[in-house]
Scaffold this motif. Sequence first.
Motif, PDB file in Angstrom:
ATOM      1  N   LYS A 124     -16.135  44.631  76.545  1.00  9.02           N
ATOM      2  CA  LYS A 124     -16.026  43.298  77.152  1.00  9.02           C
ATOM      3  C   LYS A 124     -15.327  43.409  78.503  1.00  9.02           C
ATOM      4  O   LYS A 124     -14.118  43.233  78.603  1.00  9.02           O
ATOM      5  CB  LYS A 124     -15.269  42.369  76.218  1.00  9.02           C
ATOM      6  CG  LYS A 124     -15.982  42.191  74.905  1.00  9.02           C
ATOM      7  CD  LYS A 124     -15.977  40.774  74.456  1.00  9.02           C
ATOM      8  CE  LYS A 124     -16.637  40.723  73.093  1.00  9.02           C
ATOM      9  NZ  LYS A 124     -17.640  39.758  72.979  1.00  9.02           N
ATOM     10  N   SER A 174     -19.658  41.560  83.198  1.00  9.98           N
ATOM     11  CA  SER A 174     -21.025  41.961  82.855  1.00  9.98           C
ATOM     12  C   SER A 174     -21.806  42.489  84.059  1.00  9.98           C
ATOM     13  O   SER A 174     -22.592  43.429  83.928  1.00  9.98           O
ATOM     14  CB  SER A 174     -21.775  40.800  82.195  1.00  9.98           C
ATOM     15  OG  SER A 174     -21.794  39.673  83.048  1.00  9.98           O
ATOM     16  N   GLU A 204     -24.598  40.895  78.474  1.00 14.58           N
ATOM     17  CA  GLU A 204     -23.766  39.910  77.774  1.00 14.58           C
ATOM     18  C   GLU A 204     -24.133  39.814  76.295  1.00 14.58           C
ATOM     19  O   GLU A 204     -23.263  39.677  75.445  1.00 14.58           O
ATOM     20  CB  GLU A 204     -23.866  38.552  78.462  1.00 14.58           C
ATOM     21  CG  GLU A 204     -23.153  38.547  79.809  1.00 14.58           C
ATOM     22  CD  GLU A 204     -23.386  37.290  80.636  1.00 14.58           C
ATOM     23  OE1 GLU A 204     -24.266  36.464  80.286  1.00 14.58           O
ATOM     24  OE2 GLU A 204     -22.676  37.142  81.656  1.00 14.58           O
ATOM     25  N   LEU A 205     -25.417  39.916  75.978  1.00 14.25           N
ATOM     26  CA  LEU A 205     -25.848  39.909  74.582  1.00 14.25           C
ATOM     27  C   LEU A 205     -25.301  41.142  73.861  1.00 14.25           C
ATOM     28  O   LEU A 205     -24.767  41.033  72.753  1.00 14.25           O
ATOM     29  CB  LEU A 205     -27.371  39.865  74.486  1.00 14.25           C
ATOM     30  CG  LEU A 205     -27.959  39.913  73.079  1.00 14.25           C
ATOM     31  CD1 LEU A 205     -27.502  38.703  72.266  1.00 14.25           C
ATOM     32  CD2 LEU A 205     -29.478  39.967  73.147  1.00 14.25           C
ATOM     33  N   GLN A 247     -22.673  42.831  74.689  1.00 15.41           N
ATOM     34  CA  GLN A 247     -21.221  42.643  74.565  1.00 15.41           C
ATOM     35  C   GLN A 247     -20.901  41.706  73.403  1.00 15.41           C
ATOM     36  O   GLN A 247     -19.988  41.962  72.619  1.00 15.41           O
ATOM     37  CB  GLN A 247     -20.647  42.076  75.868  1.00 15.41           C
ATOM     38  CG  GLN A 247     -20.621  43.076  76.998  1.00 15.41           C
ATOM     39  CD  GLN A 247     -20.218  42.439  78.320  1.00 15.41           C
ATOM     40  OE1 GLN A 247     -20.618  41.321  78.639  1.00 15.41           O
ATOM     41  NE2 GLN A 247     -19.407  43.163  79.087  1.00 15.41           N
ATOM     42  N   HIS A 248     -21.661  40.632  73.294  1.00 15.49           N
ATOM     43  CA  HIS A 248     -21.454  39.662  72.217  1.00 15.49           C
ATOM     44  C   HIS A 248     -21.635  40.320  70.844  1.00 15.49           C
ATOM     45  O   HIS A 248     -20.932  39.992  69.887  1.00 15.49           O
ATOM     46  CB  HIS A 248     -22.420  38.485  72.379  1.00 15.49           C
ATOM     47  CG  HIS A 248     -22.331  37.469  71.290  1.00 15.49           C
ATOM     48  ND1 HIS A 248     -21.260  36.608  71.162  1.00 15.49           N
ATOM     49  CD2 HIS A 248     -23.174  37.184  70.259  1.00 15.49           C
ATOM     50  CE1 HIS A 248     -21.450  35.836  70.102  1.00 15.49           C
ATOM     51  NE2 HIS A 248     -22.593  36.177  69.543  1.00 15.49           N
ATOM     52  N   ARG A 249     -22.563  41.265  70.755  1.00 13.92           N
ATOM     53  CA  ARG A 249     -22.830  41.960  69.493  1.00 13.92           C
ATOM     54  C   ARG A 249     -21.906  43.166  69.281  1.00 13.92           C
ATOM     55  O   ARG A 249     -22.059  43.895  68.319  1.00 13.92           O
ATOM     56  CB  ARG A 249     -24.280  42.404  69.443  1.00 13.92           C
ATOM     57  CG  ARG A 249     -25.230  41.234  69.359  1.00 13.92           C
ATOM     58  CD  ARG A 249     -26.642  41.661  69.199  1.00 13.92           C
ATOM     59  NE  ARG A 249     -27.493  40.498  69.041  1.00 13.92           N
ATOM     60  CZ  ARG A 249     -28.807  40.537  69.082  1.00 13.92           C
ATOM     61  NH1 ARG A 249     -29.424  41.688  69.281  1.00 13.92           N
ATOM     62  NH2 ARG A 249     -29.506  39.447  68.947  1.00 13.92           N
ATOM     63  N   GLY A 250     -20.985  43.367  70.211  1.00 12.42           N
ATOM     64  CA  GLY A 250     -20.036  44.461  70.065  1.00 12.42           C
ATOM     65  C   GLY A 250     -20.590  45.824  70.436  1.00 12.42           C
ATOM     66  O   GLY A 250     -20.018  46.851  70.085  1.00 12.42           O
TER      67      GLY A 250
END
Length: 192
Positions: free
Chosen positions: A142, A145, A132-133, A135-138
């Motif tokens: 997405k 998870s 998830e981290l 994914q959050h940072r690209g």
Amino acid sequence: MLQAAAKLFGQMGFDGTSFSIVAEHAGEQKTFVQYHFDNKEVLWKEAVAYVWRQRNNALPRYIEDISLQRKNSDDKSEMIRDLCRRILQFTFDNPEWVKIMFQESSMPGPRLDWLVEEFLGTDFIEGRAMIELAQHRGLLPKVDSMDLLHILSGALIYLVNVAPITERILGVEPSSTEYMEHHIDTLMRILN
């Protein structure tokens, strides 16, 4: 003793491993092993804990190294490549942890219950958080998870589990730097 026991439990499973064979591989007497461990289940638990401690001590360093190396990098995909590379290398160097995990995860029972309680439950939580981290940072797509965690872990550790047959059929050494890079390149293309 624990290193020998972990290797044997990984190769031969719980039922195929005995105090005698652990003692033989550790270069000790059977009575010495029996003195330190009341029964095979106690030996198994201690060997599994030994393997997970090795893994937990090694992988956080890998992740910290990657973060420091890539702090100023614009190539986000290289961070994922580095992480995959290091996880794959660690797993080739220490295959016991995945072999034990796969053996025990395939059968419900008290050993699986213990493994989930002691290690796998936390592994899933931390693995999902790491996905998830990223994914959050690209760094990763997405999508769900937990699905992505299963897909990525499977893509990396499956190669270790089937290394002997891959080598025999394809004529390549899966643990070689060249083949690991090829494998990671393919995985990165899929992710992109």
